[in-house]
Design a protein around this motif. Sequence first.
Motif, PDB file in Angstrom:
ATOM      1  N   HIS A  42       0.815  -1.214   0.000  1.00  0.00           N
ATOM      2  CA  HIS A  42       0.000   0.000   0.000  1.00  0.00           C
ATOM      3  C   HIS A  42       0.849   1.264   0.000  1.00  0.00           C
ATOM      4  O   HIS A  42       0.415   2.296  -0.520  1.00  0.00           O
ATOM      5  CB  HIS A  42      -0.985  -0.028   1.171  1.00  0.00           C
ATOM      6  N   HIS A  68     -10.040  -1.286  -6.887  1.00  0.00           N
ATOM      7  CA  HIS A  68     -11.209  -1.569  -6.054  1.00  0.00           C
ATOM      8  C   HIS A  68     -12.068  -2.703  -6.601  1.00  0.00           C
ATOM      9  O   HIS A  68     -12.884  -3.260  -5.874  1.00  0.00           O
ATOM     10  CB  HIS A  68     -12.017  -0.290  -5.841  1.00  0.00           C
ATOM     11  N   LEU A  93      -7.700  -3.422   6.980  1.00  0.00           N
ATOM     12  CA  LEU A  93      -8.109  -2.529   5.895  1.00  0.00           C
ATOM     13  C   LEU A  93      -7.816  -1.069   6.251  1.00  0.00           C
ATOM     14  O   LEU A  93      -7.305  -0.309   5.424  1.00  0.00           O
ATOM     15  CB  LEU A  93      -9.597  -2.719   5.608  1.00  0.00           C
ATOM     16  N   ALA A  94      -8.099  -0.681   7.481  1.00  0.00           N
ATOM     17  CA  ALA A  94      -7.832   0.698   7.926  1.00  0.00           C
ATOM     18  C   ALA A  94      -6.324   0.985   7.942  1.00  0.00           C
ATOM     19  O   ALA A  94      -5.886   2.063   7.513  1.00  0.00           O
ATOM     20  CB  ALA A  94      -8.431   0.924   9.309  1.00  0.00           C
ATOM     21  N   ASN A  96      -3.999  -0.441   6.111  1.00  0.00           N
ATOM     22  CA  ASN A  96      -3.507  -0.363   4.734  1.00  0.00           C
ATOM     23  C   ASN A  96      -3.908   0.947   4.060  1.00  0.00           C
ATOM     24  O   ASN A  96      -3.106   1.563   3.360  1.00  0.00           O
ATOM     25  CB  ASN A  96      -4.010  -1.561   3.925  1.00  0.00           C
ATOM     26  N   HIS A  97      -5.149   1.382   4.272  1.00  0.00           N
ATOM     27  CA  HIS A  97      -5.557   2.666   3.702  1.00  0.00           C
ATOM     28  C   HIS A  97      -4.754   3.813   4.311  1.00  0.00           C
ATOM     29  O   HIS A  97      -4.366   4.748   3.608  1.00  0.00           O
ATOM     30  CB  HIS A  97      -7.061   2.891   3.910  1.00  0.00           C
ATOM     31  N   THR A 100      -1.399   4.101   2.623  1.00  0.00           N
ATOM     32  CA  THR A 100      -1.471   4.741   1.310  1.00  0.00           C
ATOM     33  C   THR A 100      -1.649   6.254   1.439  1.00  0.00           C
ATOM     34  O   THR A 100      -0.962   7.037   0.781  1.00  0.00           O
ATOM     35  CB  THR A 100      -2.635   4.153   0.493  1.00  0.00           C
ATOM     36  N   PHE A 101      -2.570   6.663   2.296  1.00  0.00           N
ATOM     37  CA  PHE A 101      -2.869   8.095   2.402  1.00  0.00           C
ATOM     38  C   PHE A 101      -1.779   8.873   3.114  1.00  0.00           C
ATOM     39  O   PHE A 101      -1.583  10.059   2.830  1.00  0.00           O
ATOM     40  CB  PHE A 101      -4.226   8.306   3.062  1.00  0.00           C
TER      41      PHE A 101
END
Length: 110
Positions: A42, A68, A93-94, A96-97, A100-101
């Motif tokens: 990510h 996605h 999931l949180a 990994n996001h 990325t951000f």
Amino acid sequence: MLEGTTARDEPRTIIPNPASPPKRRTRRPSLLRFAWWTVPIHVALGFGFWWMMANEPDDLGAALLWTHIGFPILLVVSIRVWWDRWGELLALLAINHAATFVVLLFLPWS
């Protein structure tokens, strides 16, 4: 108990069936162990999306769409691993996001 007998002489009322051993519930490792390789992926996605925003902005939408679309396919393929672990799946999931951000947050924008 009969007179003159001991508890050892009495027949057992519960006899385990040797053909069906008791089921042992084994604890499965946490899904968060996958973060050691999903977080670097990510982070790379963050750099890739940043590069696409600067150089190929027309293709960024397609890249996000395919990313996605691929995620639900991956979920279906790996359903046996995460099915009863919704909390761990959402935490991964949180994380990994966020990876990325955070990359996108600290890269220069022009």
